[in-house]
Design a protein around this motif. Structure first.
Motif, mmCIF file in Angstrom:
data_model
loop_
_atom_site.group_PDB
_atom_site.id
_atom_site.type_symbol
_atom_site.label_atom_id
_atom_site.label_comp_id
_atom_site.label_asym_id
_atom_site.label_seq_id
_atom_site.Cartn_x
_atom_site.Cartn_y
_atom_site.Cartn_z
ATOM 1 N N GLY A 127 -1.653 7.366 -0.746
ATOM 2 C CA GLY A 127 -0.765 6.432 -1.442
ATOM 3 C C GLY A 127 -0.322 6.971 -2.790
ATOM 4 O O GLY A 127 0.859 6.922 -3.137
ATOM 5 N N ARG A 187 3.585 8.142 -3.882
ATOM 6 C CA ARG A 187 4.281 7.611 -5.063
ATOM 7 C C ARG A 187 4.646 8.730 -6.040
ATOM 8 O O ARG A 187 5.743 8.749 -6.587
ATOM 9 N N ASP A 244 8.293 5.447 -1.672
ATOM 10 C CA ASP A 244 7.933 4.047 -1.820
ATOM 11 C C ASP A 244 7.062 3.689 -0.610
ATOM 12 O O ASP A 244 7.573 3.218 0.400
ATOM 13 N N VAL A 289 4.671 2.069 2.166
ATOM 14 C CA VAL A 289 4.341 0.765 2.719
ATOM 15 C C VAL A 289 3.306 0.985 3.816
ATOM 16 O O VAL A 289 3.468 1.880 4.646
ATOM 17 N N CYS A 328 -8.207 -2.882 -1.840
ATOM 18 C CA CYS A 328 -7.262 -3.676 -1.069
ATOM 19 C C CYS A 328 -7.319 -5.136 -1.500
ATOM 20 O O CYS A 328 -8.405 -5.668 -1.751
ATOM 21 N N LEU A 383 -1.855 -8.109 -1.032
ATOM 22 C CA LEU A 383 -0.518 -7.522 -1.100
ATOM 23 C C LEU A 383 -0.483 -6.001 -1.089
ATOM 24 O O LEU A 383 0.503 -5.400 -0.687
ATOM 25 N N ARG A 384 -1.537 -5.364 -1.566
ATOM 26 C CA ARG A 384 -1.574 -3.906 -1.658
ATOM 27 C C ARG A 384 -2.881 -3.390 -1.074
ATOM 28 O O ARG A 384 -3.916 -4.006 -1.222
ATOM 29 N N CYS A 385 -2.777 -2.229 -0.453
ATOM 30 C CA CYS A 385 -3.974 -1.579 0.081
ATOM 31 C C CYS A 385 -3.851 -0.086 -0.179
ATOM 32 O O CYS A 385 -2.846 0.532 0.191
ATOM 33 N N GLY A 422 -3.113 1.560 -2.719
ATOM 34 C CA GLY A 422 -1.939 1.943 -3.496
ATOM 35 C C GLY A 422 -0.623 1.775 -2.774
ATOM 36 O O GLY A 422 0.414 2.206 -3.271
ATOM 37 N N MET A 423 -0.638 1.150 -1.595
ATOM 38 C CA MET A 423 0.588 0.934 -0.833
ATOM 39 C C MET A 423 0.807 -0.558 -0.633
ATOM 40 O O MET A 423 -0.148 -1.310 -0.464
ATOM 41 N N VAL A 424 2.057 -0.963 -0.646
ATOM 42 C CA VAL A 424 2.384 -2.352 -0.335
ATOM 43 C C VAL A 424 2.071 -2.593 1.135
ATOM 44 O O VAL A 424 2.382 -1.759 1.987
ATOM 45 N N ILE A 425 1.438 -3.730 1.429
ATOM 46 C CA ILE A 425 1.152 -4.080 2.825
ATOM 47 C C ILE A 425 2.386 -4.740 3.415
ATOM 48 O O ILE A 425 2.986 -5.627 2.810
#
Length: 118
Positions: free
Chosen positions: A73, A77, A82, A84, A102, A105-107, A109-112
């Motif tokens: 993640g 970045r 970006d 996901v 986690c 909303l994020r896990c 360092g990535m948006v879920i």
């Protein structure tokens, strides 16, 4: 359309059109170094902008695997992507939550992807 030359065993596959990076296999301590090296080799070949990491094929994950997913993640970045996370099976999300990597909303360092399964 997947890119066969990017596949490492059954662990990785990337679709250069959609930007979906499919990851799978056992993300455990005795596999992490080979997975890490394959990811390092793969990162420069990913398409620009959004990259969706599909983790639905991860069959096992321990703390070392969570650390590698966090590093992925961060690397995505840092490379201008970006990221996901999609297909975060219970084993992936549970392992990441136990280690504090986690939330809803994020896990790692990535948006879920909250639209998954709709």
């Amino acid at each position: 359309m997947s890119t066969a030359d990017l596949a490492v065993g059954a662990a990785f596959d990337v679709d250069p059109v959609t930007g979906v990076l499919s990851v799978g296999g056992a993300w455990v301590v005795h596999e992490v170094e080979s997975l890490r090296q394959a990811l390092v080799d793969l990162l420069p070949r990913l398409p620009a902008a959004r990259v969706t990491v599909d983790a639905s094929a991860i069959v096992e994950m321990d703390g070392a695997g969570v650390q590698l997913l966090v590093a992925l993640g961060h690397a995505l970045r840092a490379g201008g992507h970006d990221p996901v996370l999609q297909g975060g099976a219970a084993r992936v999300l549970t392992a990441a939550r136990v280690l504090g990597a986690c939330d809803d909303l994020r896990c790692c360092g990535m948006v879920i992807d909250v639209t998954e399964g709709r």
